[in-house]
Design an enzyme around this catalytic site. Structure first.
Site, PDB file in Angstrom:
ATOM      1  N   ASP A   1     -10.581   2.086  -3.428  1.00 54.53           N
ATOM      2  CA  ASP A   1     -11.175   1.820  -2.115  1.00 54.53           C
ATOM      3  C   ASP A   1     -12.694   1.855  -2.205  1.00 54.53           C
ATOM      4  O   ASP A   1     -13.383   1.483  -1.257  1.00 54.53           O
ATOM      5  CB  ASP A   1     -10.730   2.884  -1.103  1.00 54.53           C
ATOM      6  CG  ASP A   1      -9.373   2.554  -0.527  1.00 54.53           C
ATOM      7  OD1 ASP A   1      -8.909   1.418  -0.717  1.00 54.53           O
ATOM      8  OD2 ASP A   1      -8.768   3.437   0.112  1.00 54.53           O
TER       9      ASP A   1
ATOM     10  N   ASP B   1       0.833  -1.201   0.000  1.00 57.44           N
ATOM     11  CA  ASP B   1       0.000   0.000   0.000  1.00 57.44           C
ATOM     12  C   ASP B   1       0.868   1.252   0.000  1.00 57.44           C
ATOM     13  O   ASP B   1       2.079   1.211   0.302  1.00 57.44           O
ATOM     14  CB  ASP B   1      -0.886  -0.048   1.257  1.00 57.44           C
ATOM     15  CG  ASP B   1      -2.179   0.721   1.110  1.00 57.44           C
ATOM     16  OD1 ASP B   1      -2.310   1.504   0.154  1.00 57.44           O
ATOM     17  OD2 ASP B   1      -3.059   0.545   1.973  1.00 57.44           O
TER      18      ASP B   1
HETATM   19  C1  DGJ Z   1      -5.831   1.912   1.840  1.00 57.32           C
HETATM   20  C2  DGJ Z   1      -6.174   0.702   1.037  1.00 57.32           C
HETATM   21  O1  DGJ Z   1      -6.630   1.077  -0.221  1.00 57.32           O
HETATM   22  C3  DGJ Z   1      -7.174  -0.142   1.799  1.00 57.32           C
HETATM   23  O2  DGJ Z   1      -7.573  -1.233   1.024  1.00 57.32           O
HETATM   24  C4  DGJ Z   1      -6.562  -0.582   3.091  1.00 57.32           C
HETATM   25  O3  DGJ Z   1      -5.489  -1.457   2.842  1.00 57.32           O
HETATM   26  C5  DGJ Z   1      -6.097   0.625   3.887  1.00 57.32           C
HETATM   27  N1  DGJ Z   1      -5.270   1.504   3.105  1.00 57.32           N
HETATM   28  C6  DGJ Z   1      -5.347   0.206   5.110  1.00 57.32           C
HETATM   29  O4  DGJ Z   1      -4.780   1.243   5.768  1.00 57.32           O
END
Ligand code: DGJ
Length: 737
Positions: A548, A478
């Protein structure tokens, strides 16, 4: 396929059975562009008539008075010598001059393709897949030797390009701009498509007219960004999904970029793309070399679907390197939306057990397992397990998950650090921060200075320790904030303009080391959803979290837009809880699944929390996806109707042998009393009979020429399917091709 050099005419013709790309040497010695498009005869010599003759206000060299550079089509144009359009490159010499002139010196043609040191790039599996042309050019005054690399591929209408700049002089010069590609067009009757958005709505397609002036998209965020993707399509105005000419251009790069289209007063178009020249200043000392990232040029005469199919296949075969290359991706269950950081081992195992009962193959533990990571304020940088939450560590947890018959995956965010972390307390100078200025935080975190090899080493050591002691099959990498105050503490002033690029090279180097140490791991890249979804990342991580935003309705748009430039096998797509966390919208679980099928497929919720009826559906969805994942992820994709244009959208995949196909239609809002709407299918065998959803059989030509109704006769006037609903059609035929 190959490259022919016509010595007398001084022309290079790159060709395969679909395309030709022709380069010539101009009267002043620079490398000119003559043609890119459908294949023409490779023994044809091209004539460039438009640069001849003196025109008012144009500036020509005395010795070539008849040649007007500002009318020329050029491959790697210079600044300051008579071409007033955007140059491909700019260098500042130590006498202050930015005037340069690259002159062709020699060339080399060979089978295969070289790797670009430290950067992602398309590659050959066997040398016969491609032929490369290197053109060496020299600016004697600056001591600048530039090699332009062109690769033509046997099986794809694709040209790969990049450049190497070598200082062969006695003094340092500073590179302020070094595009990966410059493509000149004879006319400007084009539009371009860009893929734009923001967090939660990434890669929406947008068409822009290019008839006057300059248009550009860029990122200065330190990553390729959700705002604009480093992929554009230059297309003829009448080109649609099924017909017409278009050129796709990918930058194989994950950092700051700029793509620019410029139409000049003579009605010609120039497109340049590369590292963003804003705050790029790379001092190149005598003897040093600089490589630009690669750009890919993809061509079609048959519409955007055909262009996307070329791109999908090319990226799947010539960019993705993982052992999962060409393979169906594991169906995963991720705990993020179910628990966020509030979990302990038992809570996690309870979710994993239910996943195992449903049939998932991989359980992924997301953010919150390390350091003092109980919220966004602490822990990043401390890559050792939080034993309060997981007393037996990642090792113990992964063994328990494995014992359920599931693979185990882990989330990391290695480029970041919180103020409240042991790492930051020990190394406050390891973050990017401008001297004597306030520092911006993003999600309460700072960006580690990956231009420093010691920082990358330290993170590698910590991660190696965790990964090597557990059985980890998958990593979600990430990256949750953009770069601000880009300044490397302790580095000299002259180096500061290199930091953005060195940063992303540091990221690439960590990926490379982890892949070398753990070659079996499946990597998925992520950046607050899809803010670093680019061809460069695919070289390291064959799949990327699209967004997301897991709302089904939003996902139709995000995945539809993403499919223009990236394969279905690269698109992380999960089913999450309803009402959706991001939009509050309620969409039935089967409709959510029909949308997630066009991706790597997985779940992002606690399956213990859904009804028994829904759980049974989940089990059926997983059985279905296990049977059809290769078809979805590697079949030929056809976008039939855009969710950006119509109330009912549709897309389909067709197997290579055309025996199997799956169509999904998706309706945004139910409208009463409408006429029967039909969608014409694509890519089927016209002479084959297809059995639809196990029922009646219908000829492929009927399905393609007449189409399928999107709602049933009697019901259509009132009781049509509800809002945000979908339909799925499974087509099977006995006849091959
Ligand atoms: C952002 C990501 O896009 C999410 O899927 C998740 O992993 C969060 N960060 C976790 O902090």
């Amino acid at each position: 396929m190959g490259v022919i050099f016509h010595k007398t005419a001084q022309q290079f013709h790159l060709f395969n059975n679909k395309i030709s790309y022709v380069i010539g040497i101009c009267p002043d010695g620079e490398v000119g562009h003559l043609y890119f498009g459908k294949r023409i005869h490779e023994d044809q010599i091209l004539v460039d008539e438009q640069t001849r003759g003196i025109r008012p206000l144009c500036c020509n060299r005395k010795e070539n008075e008849d040649y007007t550079k500002e009318l020329a089509m050029l491959e790697y144009p210079a600044f300051g010598n008579g071409d007033f359009r955007s140059p491909a490159y700019e260098v500042q010499q130590d006498n202050g001059s930015r005037v340069t002139n690259l002159v062709y010196v020699s060339h080399n043609i060979y089978p295969g393709k070289k790797r670009i040191p430290g950067l992602p790039a398309s590659y050959v599996n066997v040398e016969t897949e491609a032929t490369t042309l290197e053109l060496r050019c020299l600016d004697e005054v600056a001591g600048m030797d530039v090699t332009l690399f062109y690769t033509i591929w046997e099986n794809y209408p694709v040209i790969s390009r990049y450049a190497k700049i070598h200082n062969v002089g006695k003094t340092t010069f500073v590179i302020n701009k070094a595009s990966s590609v410059c493509l000149d067009f004879y006319d400007n009757e084009y539009e371009w498509m860009q893929f734009e958005g923001a967090w939660g709505r990434e890669r929406y397609p947008k068409v822009r007219n290019l008839s006057t002036g300059s248009s550009s998209i860029e990122s200065m965020r330190g990553h390729s960004s959700a705002s604009y993707n480093p992929f554009v399509i230059v297309k003829r105005k009448n080109t649609d999904e099924h017909m017409g000419e278009a050129i796709g251009i990918h930058l194989v790069y994950s950092g700051n970029f700029r793509a620019k289209a410029e139409t000049d007063m003579y009605g010609k178009l120039r497109v340049t793309m590369g590292i963003n020249p804003r705050w790029f200043a790379w001092p190149l000392a005598p003897g040093e070399e600089f490589y630009t990232p690669e750009a890919l040029l993809e061509f079609t005469q048959n519409g955007l679907n055909d262009l996307s199919q070329t791109i999908h296949s090319f990226l799947n075969h010539q960019m993705v390197r993982s052992p999962y290359k060409g393979k169906g991706r594991p169906i995963l269950l991720n705990n993020w939306e179910a628990t966020e950081m509030d979990f302990d081992e038992e809570k996690i195992l309870r979710i994993a057990r239910k996943g195992q009962e449903a049939g998932v193959e991989l359980f992924v533990l997301d953010d919150g397992w390390f350091g003092k990571r109980n919220d966004d304020y602490a822990g990043l940088g401390d890559w050792f397990v939080n034993t309060d939450k997981l007393p037996e560590g990642i090792k113990g947890l992964s063994e328990k998950v494995n014992a359920l018959g599931l693979q185990f995956g882990l989330w990391i965010e290695p480029e970041m650090v919180n103020e409240d972390s042991d790492l930051y307390r020990a190394h406050p100078d390891w973050v990017l921060a401008a001297p004597n200025r306030p520092r911006s935080l993003g999600r309460h975190q700072m960006v580690l200075d990956y231009s420093k090899p010691e920082v990358v080493d330290a993170i590698y050591d910590m991660l190696y320790q965790v990964i090597s002691t557990a059985n980890i099959s998958y990593i979600k990498w990430d990256m949750n904030r953009s770069i601000t105050e880009c300044y490397s503490q302790g580095a000299p002033a002259t180096e500061q303009g290199t930091i953005y690029h060195k940063y992303i090279k540091g990221v690439y180097s960590l990926y490379e080391r982890l892949i070398a140490a753990f070659p079996e791991i499946l990597f998925e890249s992520c950046a607050s959803g899809g803010a670093r979804f680019d061809a460069g990342m695919l070289y390291y991580a064959p799949q990327a979290w699209c967004s997301d935003d897991t709302d089904g309705h939003e996902r139709v748009k995000i995945q539809y837009g993403t499919s223009y430039g990236y394969p279905i096998a690269s698109m992380g797509a999960h089913i999450s809880a309803s009402p959706n966390l991001q939009t509050g919208r309620d969409i039935a679980i089967d409709d959510r699944a029909n949308i997630a099928c066009f991706g790597t497929f997985g779940y992002e919720l606690d399956l213990n929390e859904i009804s028994e009826e829904e759980f049974q559906k989940v089990k059926e969805q997983i059985v279905f996806m296990k049977e059809y994942r290769e078809l979805f992820q590697y079949g030929n994709l056809y976008r039939l109707r855009s969710p950006f244009e119509k109330n009912i959208a549709a897309w389909m995949v067709v197997s290579e042998d055309r025996k199997d196909a799956i169509v999904v239609t998706y309706k945004t809002l139910k409208t009463p009393n409408v006429g029967i709407d039909r969608i014409k299918l694509q890519g089927l065998n016209p002479d084959a009979k297809y059995r639809i959803n196990g029922g009646q059989t219908t000829y492929g030509d009927y399905l393609m020429e007449v189409g399928i109704p999107t709602q049933d006769g009697e019901e259509s006037w009132f009781y049509s399917d509800g809002d945000f609903s979908s339909r799925k059609y499974i087509l099977k035929s006995e006849v091959t091709n």
